[in-house]
Design an enzyme around this catalytic site. Structure first.
Site, short mmCIF file in Angstrom:
data_model
loop_
_atom_site.label_atom_id
_atom_site.label_comp_id
_atom_site.label_asym_id
_atom_site.label_seq_id
_atom_site.Cartn_x
_atom_site.Cartn_y
_atom_site.Cartn_z
N LYS A 1 -1.23 -19.95 2.72
CA LYS A 1 -1.35 -18.87 1.74
C LYS A 1 -2.06 -19.36 0.49
CE LYS A 1 1.42 -18.24 -1.46
NZ LYS A 1 2.59 -18.08 -2.37
N CYS B 1 8.93 -1.82 -2.46
CA CYS B 1 9.43 -2.26 -1.16
C CYS B 1 10.13 -3.61 -1.32
CB CYS B 1 8.28 -2.35 -0.15
SG CYS B 1 8.82 -2.41 1.57
N CYS C 1 13.17 3.28 -1.23
CA CYS C 1 12.51 4.18 -0.28
C CYS C 1 12.38 5.60 -0.82
CB CYS C 1 13.26 4.19 1.05
SG CYS C 1 13.27 2.59 1.90
N CYS D 1 9.26 5.93 -2.70
CA CYS D 1 8.05 5.52 -1.97
C CYS D 1 7.34 6.74 -1.40
CB CYS D 1 8.42 4.54 -0.86
SG CYS D 1 6.99 3.95 0.08
N CYS E 1 6.97 5.94 7.14
CA CYS E 1 7.34 4.53 7.28
C CYS E 1 8.30 4.39 8.46
CB CYS E 1 7.99 4.01 6.00
SG CYS E 1 8.61 2.31 6.14
#
Length: 281
Positions: free
Chosen positions: A189, A259, A266, A269, A275
């Site tokens: 990463k 998230c 949620c 969102c 989702c």
């Protein structure tokens, strides 16, 4: 947990990538053992030939992506204000800036952006260069970077990596993922983010804990992945390359604000109706 800004860092990114020729030495740095489980790393490779038949892609992914962009439009997550692309001195010579990018990435592992940013500021106040770190004793370096996660290990890795950069690369950082991940304390990463921010080159998708978690929740991988490097390979198999730079920045901020790892928001969102895992929470 730092990320790159989505458009390559503008003028600073061009300055960072400008002095590539003559600043790298092709000799490889020695390997150092690590205690963490090793996952095979795929480096930058030639593009794979297109296989016949339709290519797999997740259901509703484009709509989900647009909604995440909408949720991220204010750019007010910690990564936007204190990410790695905000941690280096833009007035320093390109080689010094690239070194500062790499150090900020090394400090960012298992550390909140606010803590990484503060540690980098303290280092920069002392004149953060390869030579200044080599001349600094371990105790002083530890006091400066504390309380970043695993700071004792990072003191060791920073000193080892900085010595390698001085000896093998003339004080600059390597210009490939394959060489970067050979440095102590540098994982895939960090290597992909270093290529993005320091060299203004998209070598792959930088997958941290946020990207790993969210792409699994959205089912953006064919089957569930256990490790970030598996997630990177799975994403790069279908996600258009022109989104590779943006996706890290988008999902890191989305993971910091909405998230969340535990008790994701949620109800706030925009993707709650499409989702696949929203009903679990």
């Amino acid at each position: 947990m730092c990320a790159a800004a989505p458009r390559g860092g503008g003028r600073a990114a061009r300055r960072l990538g400008a002095a590539t020729a003559g600043s790298r030495v092709p000799s490889a740095a020695p390997r150092y053992s690590r205690r963490t489980r090793r996952v095979p790393i795929a480096y930058e490779a030639e593009p794979k030939p297109e296989s016949p038949g339709p290519k797999w892609e997740p259901e509703n992914w484009q709509q989900q992506l647009e909604r995440i962009r909408e949720m991220r439009r204010h750019r007010d997550a910690p990564v936007d204000e204190m990410g790695v692309d905000k941690c280096y001195d833009t007035s320093a010579p390109p080689q010094v800036m690239r070194y500062q990018v790499l150090l900020s990435l090394m400090l960012s592992s298992q550390t909140k952006d606010q803590v990484t940013s503060a540690a980098m500021l303290r280092l920069r106040q002392r004149g953060l260069t390869v030579d200044s770190i080599l001349q600094m004793d371990d105790a002083t370096l530890g006091q400066i970077i504390y309380p970043v996660g695993f700071w004792r290990n990072k003191v060791k890795y920073i000193k080892q990596t900085t010595a390698i950069l001085k000896q093998k690369y003339g004080g600059d950082i390597p210009g490939t993922v394959e060489e970067l991940v050979k440095l102590p304390g540098v994982g895939p990463k960090m290597a992909h983010l270093a290529m993005n921010i320091a060299w203004n080159s998209v070598s792959g998708i930088a997958v941290d804990t946020h990207v790993h978690r969210i792409t699994n929740r959205l089912k953006w991988v064919k089957k569930e992945t256990r490790y970030p490097e598996e997630t990177r390979v799975a994403l790069e198999d279908w996600l258009p390359r022109d989104l590779w730079r943006e996706i890290n920045w988008l999902l890191v901020g989305f993971g910091q604000q909405t998230c969340l790892p535990v008790n994701p928001r949620c109800k706030e969102c925009l993707n709650q109706d499409i989702c696949p895992t929203a009903k679990r929470f």
